[in-house]
Scaffold this active site. Structure first.
Site, PDB file in Angstrom:
ATOM      1  N   TYR A  87       0.829  -1.323  -0.074  1.00 34.21           N
ATOM      2  CA  TYR A  87      -0.001  -0.263   0.061  1.00 34.21           C
ATOM      3  C   TYR A  87       0.878   1.231   0.091  1.00 34.21           C
ATOM      4  O   TYR A  87       1.972   1.215   0.210  1.00 34.21           O
ATOM      5  CB  TYR A  87      -0.990  -0.001   1.239  1.00 34.21           C
ATOM      6  CG  TYR A  87      -0.209   0.114   2.488  1.00 34.21           C
ATOM      7  CD1 TYR A  87       0.067   1.541   3.127  1.00 34.21           C
ATOM      8  CD2 TYR A  87       0.456  -0.712   3.048  1.00 34.21           C
ATOM      9  CE1 TYR A  87       0.784   1.700   4.180  1.00 34.21           C
ATOM     10  CE2 TYR A  87       1.196  -0.621   4.284  1.00 34.21           C
ATOM     11  CZ  TYR A  87       1.298   0.622   4.756  1.00 34.21           C
ATOM     12  OH  TYR A  87       2.346   0.703   5.974  1.00 34.21           O
ATOM     13  N   PHE A 122       2.317   9.722   3.461  1.00 35.81           N
ATOM     14  CA  PHE A 122       2.602   9.563   4.926  1.00 35.81           C
ATOM     15  C   PHE A 122       2.922   8.315   5.164  1.00 35.81           C
ATOM     16  O   PHE A 122       3.483   8.043   6.502  1.00 35.81           O
ATOM     17  CB  PHE A 122       1.253   9.846   5.751  1.00 35.81           C
ATOM     18  CG  PHE A 122      -0.001   9.104   5.488  1.00 35.81           C
ATOM     19  CD1 PHE A 122      -0.098   8.018   6.114  1.00 35.81           C
ATOM     20  CD2 PHE A 122      -0.867   9.576   4.657  1.00 35.81           C
ATOM     21  CE1 PHE A 122      -1.271   7.238   6.029  1.00 35.81           C
ATOM     22  CE2 PHE A 122      -2.032   8.824   4.475  1.00 35.81           C
ATOM     23  CZ  PHE A 122      -2.338   7.431   5.027  1.00 35.81           C
ATOM     24  N   ASP A 123       2.923   7.017   4.345  1.00 36.96           N
ATOM     25  CA  ASP A 123       3.285   5.826   4.521  1.00 36.96           C
ATOM     26  C   ASP A 123       3.410   4.784   3.288  1.00 36.96           C
ATOM     27  O   ASP A 123       2.479   5.176   2.602  1.00 36.96           O
ATOM     28  CB  ASP A 123       2.664   5.260   5.650  1.00 36.96           C
ATOM     29  CG  ASP A 123       3.224   3.952   6.055  1.00 36.96           C
ATOM     30  OD1 ASP A 123       4.230   3.521   5.895  1.00 36.96           O
ATOM     31  OD2 ASP A 123       2.534   2.983   6.961  1.00 36.96           O
ATOM     32  N   ILE A 130      -7.681   0.368  10.121  1.00 39.13           N
ATOM     33  CA  ILE A 130      -8.743   1.264  10.142  1.00 39.13           C
ATOM     34  C   ILE A 130      -9.930   0.484   9.351  1.00 39.13           C
ATOM     35  O   ILE A 130     -10.045  -0.319   8.389  1.00 39.13           O
ATOM     36  CB  ILE A 130      -8.200   2.706   9.509  1.00 39.13           C
ATOM     37  CG1 ILE A 130      -7.897   2.389   7.698  1.00 39.13           C
ATOM     38  CG2 ILE A 130      -7.264   3.269  10.314  1.00 39.13           C
ATOM     39  CD1 ILE A 130      -7.613   3.674   7.205  1.00 39.13           C
ATOM     40  N   TYR A 188      -8.989   7.849  11.030  1.00 30.57           N
ATOM     41  CA  TYR A 188      -8.278   8.303  12.364  1.00 30.57           C
ATOM     42  C   TYR A 188      -9.079   9.452  12.889  1.00 30.57           C
ATOM     43  O   TYR A 188      -8.950   9.781  14.321  1.00 30.57           O
ATOM     44  CB  TYR A 188      -6.788   8.552  12.281  1.00 30.57           C
ATOM     45  CG  TYR A 188      -6.047   7.494  11.931  1.00 30.57           C
ATOM     46  CD1 TYR A 188      -5.572   6.516  12.781  1.00 30.57           C
ATOM     47  CD2 TYR A 188      -5.456   7.360  10.618  1.00 30.57           C
ATOM     48  CE1 TYR A 188      -4.735   5.489  12.298  1.00 30.57           C
ATOM     49  CE2 TYR A 188      -4.536   6.358   9.833  1.00 30.57           C
ATOM     50  CZ  TYR A 188      -4.406   5.286  11.061  1.00 30.57           C
ATOM     51  OH  TYR A 188      -3.458   4.461  10.562  1.00 30.57           O
ATOM     52  N   PHE A 239      -5.544   5.586  -0.115  1.00 29.03           N
ATOM     53  CA  PHE A 239      -4.660   4.552  -0.582  1.00 29.03           C
ATOM     54  C   PHE A 239      -4.740   3.732  -1.603  1.00 29.03           C
ATOM     55  O   PHE A 239      -5.846   3.337  -2.063  1.00 29.03           O
ATOM     56  CB  PHE A 239      -4.937   3.430   0.789  1.00 29.03           C
ATOM     57  CG  PHE A 239      -4.757   3.821   2.458  1.00 29.03           C
ATOM     58  CD1 PHE A 239      -3.464   3.588   2.835  1.00 29.03           C
ATOM     59  CD2 PHE A 239      -5.796   4.440   2.932  1.00 29.03           C
ATOM     60  CE1 PHE A 239      -3.077   3.852   4.088  1.00 29.03           C
ATOM     61  CE2 PHE A 239      -5.468   4.681   4.363  1.00 29.03           C
ATOM     62  CZ  PHE A 239      -4.259   4.738   4.829  1.00 29.03           C
TER      63      PHE A 239
END
Length: 146
Positions: free
Chosen positions: A60, A70-71, A90, A116, A133
């Protein structure tokens, strides 16, 4: 008299519509956003689709609304492994990854309520963030059913 009342009704209706549009623009939409799922790549064959309880291996990349990454699992070289529907990820993932095939790629746009929330996940994910994502299902592991 009837013409005056009719004119007042029209003016009142116009004012109400105008105020509604202005409040929508200034305050944003009051209706909650929904999870958006876009299939980007489907494999030619799909002998098994993901379901709750499956162990998924996912690559991902996550980005914020402005495109800031962010990731990502890709630079690490190891897919993320988790049990679908168990709350390990999540809510947007638990919902958005159902029915995937190995090799399938999806784009998930996840509202804050399914990510979140109002708190965010500082320092990388701000408060009330909508997340995007790009996911790639590498492998599905399923326990034998009795």
């Amino acid at each position: 008299m009837k013409a005056t009342i009719l004119t007042l009704c029209k003016i009142t209706l116009f004012v109400l519509i105008f105020m509604s549009v202005i409040s929508h623009v200034v305050l944003g939409s009051s209706t909650p956003k929904k999870l958006q799922i876009g299939v980007k790549k489907r494999p030619a064959e799909c002998p098994m689709k993901s379901k709750k309880g499956d162990l998924l291996h996912m690559h991902y990349t996550g980005t914020l609304e402005d495109g800031t990454e962010f990731d990502s699992s890709i630079p690490r070289g190891n897919p993320l492994t988790f049990t679908l529907g168990s709350g390990q990820v999540i809510k947007g993932w638990d919902q958005g990854l159902i029915g995937m095939c190995e090799g399938e790629q999806r784009k998930l746009v996840i509202p804050p309520e399914l990510a979140y929330g109002e708190a965010g996940a500082p320092p990388k994910i701000p408060k009330s963030a909508t997340l995007t994502f790009h996911v790639d299902l590498v492998k599905i592991e399923r326990k034998d059913e009795l």
